[in-house]
Every structure is written in C-alpha cells, then in structure tokens.
Design an enzyme around this catalytic site. Structure first.
Site: not given
Ligand code: ZN
Length: 501
Positions: A264-265, A268, A294
């Site tokens: 997830h990170e 980003h 997101e």
């Molecule tokens: Zn996030």
C-alpha cells in the site's frame, strides 16, 4: 521568452523555498515516528514549531502576493502549464493568507486540546466529555470555510481540501449507488460456507518478512535509490519523489499485514516517484489530492497484489522463504487468507470489501453534522444505528464506535471520503488498463509489472495537478467516476472465491 518569464522565475524561486522547507518539516516528522529517543520529544516539538513558522512566513511572503496578482492579470499570455502553476500557487497562497492570525492560533490550540480530549474519552469510552470538543471543531470548520469564500458550504470546503473540486453532492451520489449494491453483496458473502482459516500463518521471522517484502516492493517498481523503508507504530509514506520515506510494522503471527501495508505505502511512493522531478515545487510535479493518492496505493495493494497472477509469481518465492511455516498451508488456503472478508466494528482492521461501508457511515454522519440535521449529542445513537444497518454490527461501547478514529479531534472533517473515492478510482483505472492490455495478469505471473507502472506514470503521475480529481478520471478513462467498476471488481474477485455454487 514571454515578458512574464522573469516573474515566473521569481515565483518559482519562492515556491521552491517553500517546498524545501516543507520537506525538512516532513523529514523531522518521519524521524519522530521512526528514530526519536523517548525523552527527546520536547526538543522535537520546538523544532517543528520553528519550522512551521518559517514555512508559514515563506508561504505568505507579500512579494508572492504581488507576483501572483501581476501574473493573474496577464493570464492570457501564459502557456497552459504556466497557468496551472499560477492557479494552484494562488489557491495555496489564499489558504495561507486569508485566515486571520488569531483564528490560526485558536485552531492550533484547539487541535492539540482536541487530541488529548479524544485520547482520554476513547480510553474511558466517555463520549459526553468529548462532545464539546467536536462542537467547537465544527464551529471552527464553518468559520474557516467562510473566510475562504465557501460561504455556508463548509462541508464542501472540507472535502475540497482533500480532493480538489469534489463536493458533498457528488460523493452523496457515488456513495448512494455503491451502498445499494454493496450492502446486499456483503450479506451474501457472509452467508457463504467458504471461510478463511483463522490463525493459519504463525511464527514468520521478522528478518525474513523484511527481506521478502523488500523484494516484492522493488520488483513492482519502487526505486530504493530514492527512498527507504523503515518500521514505525503505524505505517505511512512521506517525503517527495526525490526522497520517499515509507514505513511498515511487523507481527510474526500476521505476515500479511506487514506485506500488504508495505505494498500500500509503495503505491503511494510510486506515485510520488513518478511525479515530475524538476517540478516538485510547483503544481506540475505535485499529487492532485488524497483520493488520487489513495487510488494509487489501493490499486497496487488490492487489484494487483491480491490477484491470482501476482501470487503465481510470488507464491513459490514466499514458500522458499517460509518453507516450514507454509508446509501444511495449501495454495487455496493461502489465497483465501490474502482475500479474507469478515465485517468488524473497527475501520482500520477492515478488509477491502467491508472497508467501504465504514467510509459510507462516516460520510453520512459528517454530512448531517454539517447540515445541522444531526446534533453532536445524538452522534453515538446515529453512529450505532448506521453501523447496524451497514455492517450488521452494533458497537457495545463508544470506544469501538464513534470514538475509534482520531481524525475529528483536530478538525479533519471531509477526510474519510477520500479513501472510498480512491477505491472507486483504483477499480476504474484497473478496468481501463485491462481494456488496453487484457493480459495484465499474465504479466504479473511472470513478475513483470512494467506495463502497468509505465501506463500510470504517463497517464496519472506525470500529469501532476493539471486536472482536478474528477477531471483526471474522465481524462484517463474517458468516463466520469462511478461506483460501477468497484462493484464489478469486488463481485468478480470475491464472488469467485465465496459465492461459487
Ligand atoms: Zn494510504
């Protein structure tokens, strides 16, 4: 060279100074979460306060106001990208300068008071002691919106801060559509006989977890020469494309948590690393907003990393690293654990299917707080009723209900919807990518993620802020944002797992 060039150059120099100061602040914040010795918090607090002051001074520099005024007046002579830079610099400048100093001070004091009041109220599950804080925060939000020209559309202002151009009415429509299909779908999944096996993955050594997830994140494209991965209590990603700081956390008995939060990170981080490096200080090299951010983290975490193709490539490597721990785990059990669905009262523990219901709940409550339809004192009752309707679960205490999230304690309203907007956008981008390259999962099965990353780089990352949230989706996919693709994705992936008849 147009006659605006010297003015633009001067503006650029000022924006660069502002942005560099912000990166120093970020770095102090990262260090605080990752490295700070326990008794050094006071000095760090003072350092950050000084930096915040310097940043504010740089952002409010009166010369910046003059430059923007002159450039605004000559807008027609500017190239489109130059207009984008000026428009966003104007917006940021207004947000820094239109709030009276006294208001800014009051808000900062209330923010820190609010956090402590929330922490205490949550620990004691005592909503009544927290209610006055929320009332005050709502009042400050309304005043702030009015200062910035939003009149009585305070909730729109709060949403626009996170997702430029987005309004409560748009989100209302999107979430309404989603809710109608998602609630019955979750009920159906819950009635399925297929259940993930609890406590399947145990005793995964942390050093091996770290080695594995570094391999995964590098393979999907994170550039470790321009970023790092460390550990902290809560995973996050900060910094800019020139120096990304990601964190994760480890639990020997929950290796999927550290793996998926890292991916997830990384999503980003990939977005930030894909922004134009020569323009990090202007709107051309900055992220659009939280929803788009997101969408990038969720796309990699969910559509990509929970897919069959992804695991065809990584499962043999996972088994090589953890032969003993996975000896009696079948491939299907592992895949089911990766895609487990189980409603919970706590948002941060939710799976990707029911997570959206947590967001819809918060949006509906926030919307009514701002419209005056719901009084703060009635919040726990409204929350619990919505929780039962949406999730089929009723909190037995406010601690596991309305008091669970920190966001409202310092006035961060309008923040939650971005998570679900991001999920919708991720699904819409995913299907559009698939329409262009139907064999995407076969790429993943070979460990090749380059087509998808290149496509995102060209269509999303390098656009910077040229488009606002909704316009970007339309520009890339040719359609307005809708909940349709998220539902299609959830039904295809989770229907195939849980509803096979
Ligand atoms: Zn996030």
């Amino acid at each position: 060279m147009s006659d605006a060039t010297p003015l633009l150059n001067e503006l650029n120099t000022k924006l660069l100074r502002s942005q560099l100061l912000a990166t120093v602040s970020d770095l102090l914040g990262w260090d605080e979460q990752v490295n700070l010795p326990p008794d050094s918090a006071d000095q760090r607090g003072a350092q950050r306060a000084v930096m915040a002051e310097a940043q504010h001074d740089a952002a409010c520099d009166p010369r910046m106001g003059e430059l923007l005024g002159t450039l605004d007046a000559r807008r027609d002579a500017l190239a489109p990208d130059e207009r984008t830079i000026v428009r966003w610099a104007r917006r940021d400048f207004d947000r820094e300068t239109k709030l009276p100093a006294e208001f800014v001070r009051e808000k900062a004091e209330q923010g820190s008071r609010g956090y402590h009041a929330w922490a205490k109220a949550r620990a004691e599950s005592d909503f009544a002691s927290y209610a006055p804080v929320l009332e005050k925060n709502l009042e400050l939000a309304r005043r702030e919106a009015a200062y910035l020209g939003f009149g009585d559309r305070a909730y729109d202002y709060m949403i626009d801060r996170h997702d430029p151009g987005m309004t409560a009415a748009t989100i209302d429509r999107l979430f309404g559509e989603l809710r109608e299909e998602l609630v019955p779908f979750v009920r159906e999944v819950m009635q399925s006989d297929v259940k993930p096996r609890a406590a399947l993955l145990r005793a995964f050594p942390v050093d091996k977890q770290l080695a594995f997830l570094r391999d995964v994140t590098a393979r999907i494209g994170f550039d470790y020469r321009r970023g790092r991965l460390d550990t902290s209590l809560h995973p996050f990603c900060s910094g800019t494309g020139s120096d990304i700081r990601m964190t994760t956390r480890f639990d020997a008995d929950n290796p999927l948590d550290s793996l998926f939060s890292s991916i997830h990170e990384t999503g980003h981080g990939l977005y930030e690393q894909g922004l134009r490096r020569d323009q990090h200080h202007t709107a051309l090299g900055q992220a659009v907003g939280m929803g788009v951010h997101e969408s990038q983290s969720r796309l990699w975490e969910n559509q990509v990393a929970r897919s069959r193709g992804f695991w065809r490539f990584f499962e043999p490597k996972f088994r090589e690293s953890f032969a003993e721990q996975l000896a009696s785990v079948t491939s299907e059990d592992l895949y089911l654990a990766i895609n487990a669905v189980e409603p919970t009262l706590i948002r941060v523990d939710a799976d990707e299917v029911t997570y959206n219901l947590h967001i819809i709940l918060r949006f509906e409550v926030e919307k009514k707080l701002f419209s005056g339809e719901l009084a703060v004192r009635d919040l726990p009752t409204a929350w619990n009723a919505a929780s039962e309707q949406l999730l089929g679960l009723k909190p037995s205490t406010d601690r596991e209900g309305v008091l669970q999230d920190v966001h409202w304690s310092d006035g961060a309203f309008g923040y939650f919807p971005s998570y679900c907007i991001g999920n919708m956008m991720a699904a819409q981008l995913w299907y559009h990518a698939l329409s262009l390259r139907p064999d995407l999962e076969q790429d993943f099965a070979r460990g090749d993620f380059s087509w998808l990353l290149t496509w995102l780089r060209e269509n999303v990352h390098t656009q910077g802020k040229r488009y606002e949230t909704m316009d970007l989706v339309k520009h890339v996919t040719g359609e307005v944002l809708s909940s349709r693709y998220l539902m299609r994705y959830l039904k295809e992936r989770y229907g195939a797992l849980y509803l096979k008849s």
